[in-house]
Design a protein around this motif. Structure first.
Motif, PDB file in Angstrom:
ATOM      1  N   UNK A  60       0.674  -1.203  -0.318  1.00 41.18           N
ATOM      2  CA  UNK A  60       0.040   0.504  -0.113  1.00 41.18           C
ATOM      3  C   UNK A  60       1.462   1.317  -0.051  1.00 41.18           C
ATOM      4  N   UNK A  61       0.455   2.096   1.069  1.00 44.83           N
ATOM      5  CA  UNK A  61       1.378   3.192   1.150  1.00 44.83           C
ATOM      6  C   UNK A  61       2.633   3.255   0.896  1.00 44.83           C
ATOM      7  N   UNK A  62       3.328   2.752   1.437  1.00 42.12           N
ATOM      8  CA  UNK A  62       5.124   2.681   1.402  1.00 42.12           C
ATOM      9  C   UNK A  62       5.678   2.019   0.163  1.00 42.12           C
ATOM     10  N   UNK A  63       4.761   1.002  -0.686  1.00 33.56           N
ATOM     11  CA  UNK A  63       5.364   1.223  -2.060  1.00 33.56           C
ATOM     12  C   UNK A  63       4.675   2.108  -3.047  1.00 33.56           C
ATOM     13  N   UNK A  64       3.028   3.128  -2.325  1.00 34.31           N
ATOM     14  CA  UNK A  64       3.017   3.573  -3.931  1.00 34.31           C
ATOM     15  C   UNK A  64       3.649   4.584  -3.800  1.00 34.31           C
ATOM     16  N   UNK A  65       4.108   5.093  -2.319  1.00 34.32           N
ATOM     17  CA  UNK A  65       4.930   6.691  -2.478  1.00 34.32           C
ATOM     18  C   UNK A  65       5.935   6.671  -2.904  1.00 34.32           C
ATOM     19  N   UNK A  66       6.943   5.818  -3.010  1.00 37.02           N
ATOM     20  CA  UNK A  66       8.286   6.063  -2.892  1.00 37.02           C
ATOM     21  C   UNK A  66       7.907   5.527  -4.774  1.00 37.02           C
ATOM     22  N   UNK A  67       7.048   4.680  -5.008  1.00 34.48           N
ATOM     23  CA  UNK A  67       7.430   4.540  -6.858  1.00 34.48           C
ATOM     24  C   UNK A  67       6.773   5.499  -7.566  1.00 34.48           C
ATOM     25  N   UNK A  68       5.806   6.565  -7.353  1.00 32.65           N
ATOM     26  CA  UNK A  68       4.831   7.133  -7.931  1.00 32.65           C
ATOM     27  C   UNK A  68       6.312   7.867  -7.592  1.00 32.65           C
ATOM     28  N   UNK A  69       6.096   8.437  -6.604  1.00 32.60           N
ATOM     29  CA  UNK A  69       7.588   9.877  -6.371  1.00 32.60           C
ATOM     30  C   UNK A  69       8.556   9.432  -7.631  1.00 32.60           C
ATOM     31  N   UNK A  70       9.026   8.814  -7.741  1.00 33.63           N
ATOM     32  CA  UNK A  70      10.206   8.352  -8.534  1.00 33.63           C
ATOM     33  C   UNK A  70      10.178   8.137  -9.847  1.00 33.63           C
ATOM     34  N   UNK A  71       8.993   8.320 -10.018  1.00 42.28           N
ATOM     35  CA  UNK A  71       8.265   9.196 -11.729  1.00 42.28           C
ATOM     36  C   UNK A  71       8.319  10.398 -11.638  1.00 42.28           C
ATOM     37  N   UNK A  72       8.546  10.799 -11.168  1.00 47.85           N
ATOM     38  CA  UNK A  72       8.466  12.672 -11.019  1.00 47.85           C
ATOM     39  C   UNK A  72       7.030  12.977 -10.690  1.00 47.85           C
ATOM     40  N   UNK A  73       6.236  12.413  -9.736  1.00 48.05           N
ATOM     41  CA  UNK A  73       4.438  12.712  -9.806  1.00 48.05           C
ATOM     42  C   UNK A  73       4.394  13.239  -8.465  1.00 48.05           C
ATOM     43  N   UNK A  74       4.224  14.306  -7.854  1.00 48.53           N
ATOM     44  CA  UNK A  74       3.740  15.275  -7.089  1.00 48.53           C
ATOM     45  C   UNK A  74       2.277  13.827  -6.206  1.00 48.53           C
ATOM     46  N   UNK A  75       3.489  13.186  -4.914  1.00 49.31           N
ATOM     47  CA  UNK A  75       1.813  12.072  -4.933  1.00 49.31           C
ATOM     48  C   UNK A  75       1.950  12.695  -3.193  1.00 49.31           C
ATOM     49  N   UNK A  76       0.388  13.075  -3.260  1.00 42.11           N
ATOM     50  CA  UNK A  76       0.380  12.905  -1.749  1.00 42.11           C
ATOM     51  C   UNK A  76      -1.038  11.839  -2.316  1.00 42.11           C
ATOM     52  N   UNK A  77      -0.889  11.797   0.023  1.00 41.74           N
ATOM     53  CA  UNK A  77      -1.725  10.874   0.396  1.00 41.74           C
ATOM     54  C   UNK A  77      -3.233  10.720   0.875  1.00 41.74           C
ATOM     55  N   UNK A  78      -3.880   9.897   1.627  1.00 41.50           N
ATOM     56  CA  UNK A  78      -4.622   9.972   1.666  1.00 41.50           C
ATOM     57  C   UNK A  78      -5.029   7.872   2.445  1.00 41.50           C
ATOM     58  N   UNK A  79      -4.399   9.124   3.513  1.00 46.46           N
ATOM     59  CA  UNK A  79      -3.858   7.146   5.063  1.00 46.46           C
ATOM     60  C   UNK A  79      -5.309   6.925   5.493  1.00 46.46           C
ATOM     61  N   UNK A  80      -5.825   5.663   4.688  1.00 49.44           N
ATOM     62  CA  UNK A  80      -7.109   5.296   5.524  1.00 49.44           C
ATOM     63  C   UNK A  80      -7.439   4.511   7.267  1.00 49.44           C
ATOM     64  N   UNK A  81      -6.213   4.370   6.803  1.00 54.40           N
ATOM     65  CA  UNK A  81      -5.411   3.424   8.211  1.00 54.40           C
ATOM     66  C   UNK A  81      -4.180   3.835   8.436  1.00 54.40           C
ATOM     67  N   UNK A  82      -3.958   3.552   9.763  1.00 48.11           N
ATOM     68  CA  UNK A  82      -2.812   2.904  10.220  1.00 48.11           C
ATOM     69  C   UNK A  82      -2.877   1.690  10.758  1.00 48.11           C
ATOM     70  N   UNK A  83      -1.632   0.876  10.523  1.00 50.07           N
ATOM     71  CA  UNK A  83      -1.780  -0.661  10.489  1.00 50.07           C
ATOM     72  C   UNK A  83      -0.519  -0.677  11.014  1.00 50.07           C
ATOM     73  N   UNK A  84       0.015  -1.977  11.934  1.00 51.34           N
ATOM     74  CA  UNK A  84       1.454  -1.545  12.806  1.00 51.34           C
ATOM     75  C   UNK A  84       2.144  -2.456  11.296  1.00 51.34           C
ATOM     76  N   UNK A  85       1.579  -3.143  10.585  1.00 50.67           N
ATOM     77  CA  UNK A  85       1.598  -4.060   9.563  1.00 50.67           C
ATOM     78  C   UNK A  85       0.568  -5.512   8.885  1.00 50.67           C
ATOM     79  N   UNK A  86       1.056  -5.359   7.177  1.00 55.41           N
ATOM     80  CA  UNK A  86       0.356  -5.663   6.902  1.00 55.41           C
ATOM     81  C   UNK A  86      -1.286  -6.650   7.368  1.00 55.41           C
TER      82      UNK A  86
END
Ligand code: PXL
Length: 266
Positions: free
Chosen positions: A19-45
């Protein structure tokens, strides 16, 4: 060229590379300004034995209020694991209130794999996702999710005929281009891309391993190429190759996600 601002709505799993720990670095790496809307915080998946879960649903209206006050909008959206069925309505509100003109919506309706729902989900959640996909431009369920969304009994055969049946049924729920992931035939694995009765398959050799979180990596890479204006076939091919490279670079038995960071620089 103007940097695209994309909003990705999914959970933040502190550990487990999804989820976000994957989407954020990958989309950013493509030069996309990546904003997040976190739906929940889990200790782990939720593939671990146990996890903590802080539901952020009640915070989202506050976030929307502030975004609205600041006149924020987005050039596209990428949705993954939401977590609670109430979030489907909030996702629709997100598209309604914060889309720049023609902002595409990519929805990976993450809730199941290998014939079963992920822990914590039920058929009510599936029904909400089946309604939500109507708002997408691209959806990329795996075979299991496509079965649940269309009320089709799951089967182990993930070949062309079954994938096509699922795509036809999904296209009754949405005008989106349907990308079914995890299609398998002739020792290959890949996607069926289906739009208005036209089909395209993007297939690569199947590797003898399965890792968690590869679906989220796939969606992030595919979305980045799609937002850059490439065809979905190109986007799927690049995403499929990237996932395969990540799998090759991850030791067996590393059950909680692939080592994608090593490859990000390329
Ligand atoms: O990778 C899908 C995913 C995302 N987020 C959470 C999950 C899962 C799959 O189990 O549990 C919290």
């Amino acid at each position: 060229m103007k940097t695209k601002r994309i909003c990705t709505m999914q959970d933040l799993s502190c550990v487990g590379q999804c989820s976000l720990t994957v989407a954020l670095p990958i989309l950013s790496r493509y030069g996309i300004e990546t904003c997040v809307l976190p739906t929940a915080i889990l200790s782990n998946h939720t593939q671990f034995k146990s996890w903590s879960y802080l539901d952020l649903t009640s915070e989202i209206p506050n976030i929307y209020r502030e975004w609205s006050n600041s006149g924020i909008n987005f050039d596209g959206f990428v949705l993954g694991y939401l977590g609670k069925k109430q979030l489907a309505d909030l996702a629709v509100e997100l598209f309604d209130r914060f889309s720049a003109p023609n902002a595409p919506v990519v929805i990976d309706p993450v809730f199941a794999d290998n014939g079963v729902l992920y822990s914590g989900f039920d058929l009510d959640y599936v029904r909400e996702m089946a309604k939500l996909v109507a708002y997408a431009d691209v959806i990329d369920p795996n075979i299991t999710e496509a079965c649940f969304l269309t009320g089709t009994p799951y089967q182990e055969d993930h070949g062309k005929d079954f994938a096509l049946l699922l795509a036809e049924r999904l296209s009754r729920l949405t005008k989106a281009t349907v990308v079914i992931t995890g299609v398998e035939f002739d020792g290959l694995i890949g996607e069926l891309i289906y739009r208005n009765g036209e089909t395209e398959y993007v297939m690569l050799p199947k590797l003898p391993a399965a890792y968690h979180g590869t679906g989220d990596i796939f969606t992030s890479v595919m979305s980045a190429h799609f937002f850059a204006g490439e065809s979905l076939a190109q986007a799927c091919l690049k995403a499929g190759k990237f996932v395969a490279d990540c799998m090759r670079g991850t030791e067996q038995g590393h059950f909680y996600g692939v080592n994608f960071e090593r490859l990000l620089a390329d």
